[in-house]
Design a protein around this motif. Structure first.
Motif, PDB file in Angstrom:
ATOM      1  N   THR A 272       0.826  -1.205   0.000  1.00 24.30           N
ATOM      2  CA  THR A 272       0.000   0.000   0.000  1.00 24.30           C
ATOM      3  C   THR A 272       0.856   1.248   0.000  1.00 24.30           C
ATOM      4  O   THR A 272       0.587   2.210  -0.729  1.00 24.30           O
ATOM      5  CB  THR A 272      -0.934   0.008   1.222  1.00 24.30           C
ATOM      6  OG1 THR A 272      -1.788  -1.129   1.173  1.00 24.30           O
ATOM      7  CG2 THR A 272      -1.787   1.271   1.248  1.00 24.30           C
ATOM      8  N   ARG A 273       1.915   1.245   0.798  1.00 25.71           N
ATOM      9  CA  ARG A 273       2.812   2.402   0.866  1.00 25.71           C
ATOM     10  C   ARG A 273       3.512   2.623  -0.472  1.00 25.71           C
ATOM     11  O   ARG A 273       3.651   3.753  -0.933  1.00 25.71           O
ATOM     12  CB  ARG A 273       3.834   2.197   1.983  1.00 25.71           C
ATOM     13  CG  ARG A 273       4.773   3.356   2.193  1.00 25.71           C
ATOM     14  CD  ARG A 273       5.594   3.185   3.454  1.00 25.71           C
ATOM     15  NE  ARG A 273       4.770   3.105   4.658  1.00 25.71           N
ATOM     16  CZ  ARG A 273       5.264   3.046   5.886  1.00 25.71           C
ATOM     17  NH1 ARG A 273       6.571   3.046   6.072  1.00 25.71           N
ATOM     18  NH2 ARG A 273       4.459   2.983   6.926  1.00 25.71           N
ATOM     19  N   CYS A 274       3.941   1.539  -1.114  1.00 27.35           N
ATOM     20  CA  CYS A 274       4.608   1.658  -2.415  1.00 27.35           C
ATOM     21  C   CYS A 274       3.654   2.163  -3.482  1.00 27.35           C
ATOM     22  O   CYS A 274       4.001   3.018  -4.303  1.00 27.35           O
ATOM     23  CB  CYS A 274       5.190   0.316  -2.840  1.00 27.35           C
ATOM     24  SG  CYS A 274       6.595  -0.223  -1.850  1.00 27.35           S
ATOM     25  N   ALA A 275       2.425   1.634  -3.494  1.00 32.36           N
ATOM     26  CA  ALA A 275       1.442   2.039  -4.497  1.00 32.36           C
ATOM     27  C   ALA A 275       1.096   3.511  -4.364  1.00 32.36           C
ATOM     28  O   ALA A 275       0.914   4.216  -5.357  1.00 32.36           O
ATOM     29  CB  ALA A 275       0.186   1.182  -4.369  1.00 32.36           C
ATOM     30  N   ALA A 276       1.033   4.000  -3.121  1.00 30.21           N
ATOM     31  CA  ALA A 276       0.683   5.403  -2.896  1.00 30.21           C
ATOM     32  C   ALA A 276       1.778   6.349  -3.369  1.00 30.21           C
ATOM     33  O   ALA A 276       1.518   7.504  -3.694  1.00 30.21           O
ATOM     34  CB  ALA A 276       0.412   5.640  -1.414  1.00 30.21           C
TER      35      ALA A 276
END
Length: 233
Positions: free
Chosen positions: A204-208
């Motif tokens: 999730t952090r990478c996608a954001a």
């Protein structure tokens, strides 16, 4: 995991209780991974971002009546997230294409998929499908499972924490229990290689932080839709 759930504990106390209860995961000697090096003339690819390189492989178990259970694992090498953990009695190339279509629609399309040379992975149906949506294949050398190290490491944890602890009465029971374990692995199990985050949190952090990559994935997803609609059933 206890600290994430709100417990105030220290390492020494947990270690003492762990030893007293006889809980132990066998220690394995670490092997050097030479991702990015050339082996047998094939340059191996190291995952550089989410949806760059996925690993796929099978692991086997049995229900209590002795019938075989075949489990397909699909891992994002960058986030360590288990994208799919499909449980069945058998898999064909058509089954694999159907699964990938569903996963691509939810997750997006990877740049490469790493696998061994199993018949399902090298089938014409799978190769044609991946080729038409521009997904590269990265086959490991025959007899070299260490070249697919991420999924092999995942299988080791999966075997220790689930398959070796459960006796499945039916296929449906295996699907339910394994699905619950996958959810725990993705959402509750912190990884030291991910700075203590769970795979889902890290993903999730990478996608954001990569909106451009998300746009590219969306474009390729539209291409995937048009290709799958043209494939024969």
């Amino acid at each position: 995991m206890l600290r994430r759930e709100g417990w105030t504990v220290n390492y020494k106390r947990i270690y003492r209780l762990w030893k007293r209860e006889g809980l132990r995961v066998p220690r394995r000697k670490a092997k050097k991974r030479r991702l990015g090096s050339v082996s047998g003339g094939i340059c191996r690819r190291r995952a550089e971002r989410i949806n760059h390189v996925w690993s796929i492989d099978f692991i086997f178990d049995r229900t209590i009546n002795g019938r075989s259970v075949k489990i397909l694992s699909l891992i994002d090498e960058y986030s360590r997230e288990c994208i799919a953990l499909e449980v069945s009695r058998r898999f064909t190339g058509d089954d694999l294409v159907a699964l990938l279509v569903d996963v691509f629609a939810i997750r997006g399309i990877p740049a490469f998929i790493r696998s061994d040379n199993g018949p399902e992975f090298i089938s014409r149906r799978v190769r044609d499908f991946l080729g038409r949506i521009d997904v590269g294949t990265s086959f490991i050398e025959p007899g070299s499972p260490w070249e697919n190290g991420y999924v092999e490491s995942f299988h080791s944890r999966f075997r220790d924490e689930c398959l070796s602890c459960e006796a499945f009465s039916t296929l449906a029971e295996a699907q339910q229990v394994i699905g619950q374990w996958r959810s725990t692995y993705n959402h509750r199990r912190p990884h030291s290689s991910l700075s203590g985050l769970t795979p889902a949190e890290f993903a999730t952090r990478c996608a954001a932080s990569t909106p451009v990559a998300a746009l590219l994935t969306s474009k390729r997803h539209n291409e995937c839709d048009s290709v799958t609609q043209s494939l024969p059933s």
